[in-house]
Design a protein around this motif. Structure first.
Motif, short mmCIF file in Angstrom:
data_model
loop_
_atom_site.label_atom_id
_atom_site.label_comp_id
_atom_site.label_asym_id
_atom_site.label_seq_id
_atom_site.Cartn_x
_atom_site.Cartn_y
_atom_site.Cartn_z
N ALA A 55 -11.38 -19.04 4.56
CA ALA A 55 -12.44 -17.73 4.48
C ALA A 55 -12.93 -17.47 3.17
CB ALA A 55 -11.80 -16.41 4.90
N ARG A 64 -15.72 -11.94 9.55
CA ARG A 64 -14.48 -12.50 9.69
C ARG A 64 -14.01 -12.74 8.12
NH1 ARG A 64 -13.65 -14.59 14.96
NH2 ARG A 64 -11.94 -16.09 14.48
N GLN A 65 -14.87 -13.37 7.39
CA GLN A 65 -14.43 -13.34 5.95
C GLN A 65 -13.99 -12.03 5.31
OE1 GLN A 65 -17.70 -15.46 4.00
NE2 GLN A 65 -17.01 -17.30 4.83
N ARG A 119 0.79 -1.23 0.01
CA ARG A 119 0.06 -0.03 -0.19
C ARG A 119 1.05 1.20 -0.03
NH1 ARG A 119 -4.34 0.11 2.39
NH2 ARG A 119 -4.40 -2.26 2.90
N VAL A 173 -2.24 -18.03 9.76
CA VAL A 173 -3.25 -17.03 9.11
C VAL A 173 -3.65 -17.32 7.45
CG1 VAL A 173 -3.20 -14.40 8.67
CG2 VAL A 173 -2.33 -15.38 10.84
N VAL A 232 -11.27 3.95 6.61
CA VAL A 232 -9.71 3.69 6.22
C VAL A 232 -8.93 4.93 6.25
CG1 VAL A 232 -10.54 1.99 4.34
CG2 VAL A 232 -10.36 4.62 3.59
N GLN A 285 -7.25 -17.59 6.01
CA GLN A 285 -7.57 -16.48 4.88
C GLN A 285 -8.20 -17.53 3.62
OE1 GLN A 285 -4.26 -14.00 4.52
NE2 GLN A 285 -5.21 -12.56 6.00
N GLY A 330 -5.46 3.57 2.69
CA GLY A 330 -6.32 2.56 2.50
C GLY A 330 -6.51 1.34 3.48
N GLN A 331 -5.60 1.67 4.58
CA GLN A 331 -5.73 0.65 5.72
C GLN A 331 -6.99 0.89 6.34
OE1 GLN A 331 -2.71 -1.20 6.67
NE2 GLN A 331 -4.08 -2.48 7.75
N VAL A 332 -7.70 -0.31 6.69
CA VAL A 332 -8.95 -0.05 7.49
C VAL A 332 -8.64 -0.07 8.98
CG1 VAL A 332 -11.10 -1.70 8.14
CG2 VAL A 332 -10.31 -1.86 5.68
N VAL A 372 -6.23 4.35 -1.81
CA VAL A 372 -5.51 3.05 -2.12
C VAL A 372 -6.36 1.76 -1.88
CG1 VAL A 372 -3.52 1.92 -1.07
CG2 VAL A 372 -3.30 4.09 -1.41
N ALA A 376 -10.55 -11.16 6.72
CA ALA A 376 -9.37 -12.02 6.04
C ALA A 376 -9.21 -11.65 4.55
CB ALA A 376 -10.05 -13.60 5.87
N HIS A 377 -10.22 -11.01 3.79
CA HIS A 377 -10.04 -10.58 2.59
C HIS A 377 -9.05 -9.31 2.61
CE1 HIS A 377 -10.90 -9.34 -1.60
NE2 HIS A 377 -11.36 -8.18 -1.30
N LEU A 378 -9.25 -8.45 3.73
CA LEU A 378 -8.58 -7.36 3.96
C LEU A 378 -7.26 -7.63 4.46
CD1 LEU A 378 -11.64 -5.21 5.52
CD2 LEU A 378 -10.40 -4.85 3.16
N GLY A 379 -6.88 -8.83 4.57
CA GLY A 379 -5.38 -9.19 4.85
C GLY A 379 -5.22 -9.29 6.38
N PHE A 380 -6.17 -9.35 7.21
CA PHE A 380 -6.05 -9.32 8.78
C PHE A 380 -5.71 -10.79 9.24
CE2 PHE A 380 -8.12 -5.16 8.26
CZ PHE A 380 -7.38 -4.28 9.05
N ALA A 381 -5.12 -10.76 10.32
CA ALA A 381 -4.86 -11.97 11.00
C ALA A 381 -6.12 -12.78 11.63
CB ALA A 381 -3.55 -11.94 12.13
N ILE A 382 -7.11 -13.10 10.86
CA ILE A 382 -8.38 -13.61 11.59
C ILE A 382 -8.28 -14.72 12.58
CG2 ILE A 382 -9.93 -12.44 10.13
CD1 ILE A 382 -9.01 -15.89 9.03
#
Lengths: 179, 179, 179, 179
Positions: free
Chosen positions: B173, D169-170, A74, B166, D37, B170, D41-43, A93, D173-179
């Protein structure tokens, strides 16, 4: 100089080191399709850069560049949009890392639709809406905004170098347009 | 030796060259989640490798490896599945280049959920159904198939090194499971 | 008759009920691009159906159909591939629910690239590799396999009805081809 | 009343007609994960609605709703965000139609992770950044913003009805977080 700048300096390669690495490793890039969207998220314009190539031709390009050592994707996206469209471009982004496609640039033409005589580059491609003022930077002659329909004009596509015309059409396909 | 093999040899880096590059550039990887699917495409099992790490710990891993210079992504996927699951695995290499996610491994823990002490690696992640006979290769001690439900067991996830736990979650998911 | 068949019968609408629903609700479809792939996952051929339309024209189509009440998406995909390509087609139903695009068919031409005079249909689009023997079924006159390159021929695209030519090009773009 | 309103009125179903359709057809929905965000662009936060369910329980929900007849997906996304978060939410409707997943809600619990006692609903799921002022509307008691990390708290996830905890959670996961 901020710690980040120091880190980036450390991450820079000399021209010789980069040339050596290019002979041995695929180089990671991001390819970015800058777009203007309306309030409904509909793409109304695509931004294209006009440059003079190393061999003196006028050509169009998408925003594109290398991911540096220790750099988050990013941050690379943000850096390249600012580098090419200026510090007021206000890029949105993407929140998620999934690209819409991955473009494989080979030094040998014809292996894939993408070609880079300097290197084997693998590029993560994203559509990036920009909300602010954009202006061509550095070595770009101009920045043109065209409608999605005009962006599909074969004459315009032909002006895009290194397979960026294919990537632009793939982006418009992903966006739902009748490519 | 086929021309392809020659090309691969030329593309290989010495250990010293690779170490030097790792200090300067992000290294491109593919991370692959091998799965068994039924006739309806439903994932019924996930394959995990059991290895001894460099510091002597037993750990689990997904299939993972570097993309070589001049190598297509689909060839890297095929090569790493065969390297880890054997030549009879019959992987169904994804037809499209879009990964389900991109994992950014940093040498510094905590920057992202992914960590690789050796390098900054950026990895394109794909789910790869395998239809044939799989057997652990080379330095893997074992290959275990677990159900998607068992794959979510925190004890099993904890055995996966470098953030692969992780990435596995993912992947599940993305496949629609209740992670 | 299996319990599943009973369930499907109960889920069927009379022609009158379906026509009434079509005036009031978007109808959920799946659009499927059947492909042949090689061992590396590379698409080598795309399957197109040849049909006579209701008004007597010869036209080409992708595999397409409605999702029934209580039917899983993967079962709808399997059912429509078997309905159009026969019971021996051996489709590799996608493991993940994420489609490569969503096509919105409007009864009014021009709202989107997709048009269905009967209804407002929203269609989840997937590429489906088939590994078995395919044969045209029911009202299809023929099933043709064309290379991705030939599939981009404007004359062939023009034979695809209801915007399926656009969807085919979007699929080929998603697959990485130079559309 | 604008032509659009007229069109929407015509597209509305009576309660009886909708109930009848729900017995016969899958109903098309959009499920939206509202996020804040940062400039990269980070959530940084996820928005959750607090409601009283029909049977009097307090529960949390994502933004969700039906796609109407003749309604574009992007208009349905915009309408439901405004309906639940207010007219000043300034949602960034996704430019591309590809959802991050598709959630299949069945009236029978356990068929999928998603459950809707009223109907078989198929829902296209999108992450929607909102840039403006958000306020709970209509029957929502409250709108809470939680960090991605807090959003993964099992106690919070358990308050999300109909499988929205899984969908959240899905999304993470799609956003790249450690679910």
């Amino acid at each position: 100089m901020s710690p980040l700048d120091l880190d980036r300096d450390a991450a820079w390669l000399s021209r010789e080191d980069l040339d050596a690495a290019r002979d041995k490793l695929p180089i990671l890039y991001v390819d970015l399709v800058p777009v203007r969207v309306d309030d409904r998220g509909q793409v109304i314009a695509v931004g294209l850069l006009l440059r003079v190539s190393e061999d003196g031709h006028i050509m169009r390009e998408l925003v594109s560049g290398r991911v540096l050592h220790h750099e988050r994707l990013r941050d690379a996206i943000l850096r390249h949009v600012e580098k090419d469209l200026g510090p007021m471009a206000l890029p949105r982004v993407p929140a998620a890392p999934q690209p819409f496609t991955v473009a494989e640039y080979f030094p040998t033409p014809g292996v894939t639709p993408f070609h880079d005589p300097r290197q084997h580059a693998v590029s993560l491609a994203y559509v990036v809406p920009v909300a602010g003022d954009c202006a061509p930077q550095q070595d770009a002659l101009d920045l043109t905004w065209v409608t999605p329909n005009d962006a599909l004009d074969p004459l315009l596509i032909a002006e895009l170098a290194r397979g960026h015309g294919v990537l632009l059409r793939q982006a418009l396909a992903h966006l739902g347009f009748a490519i």
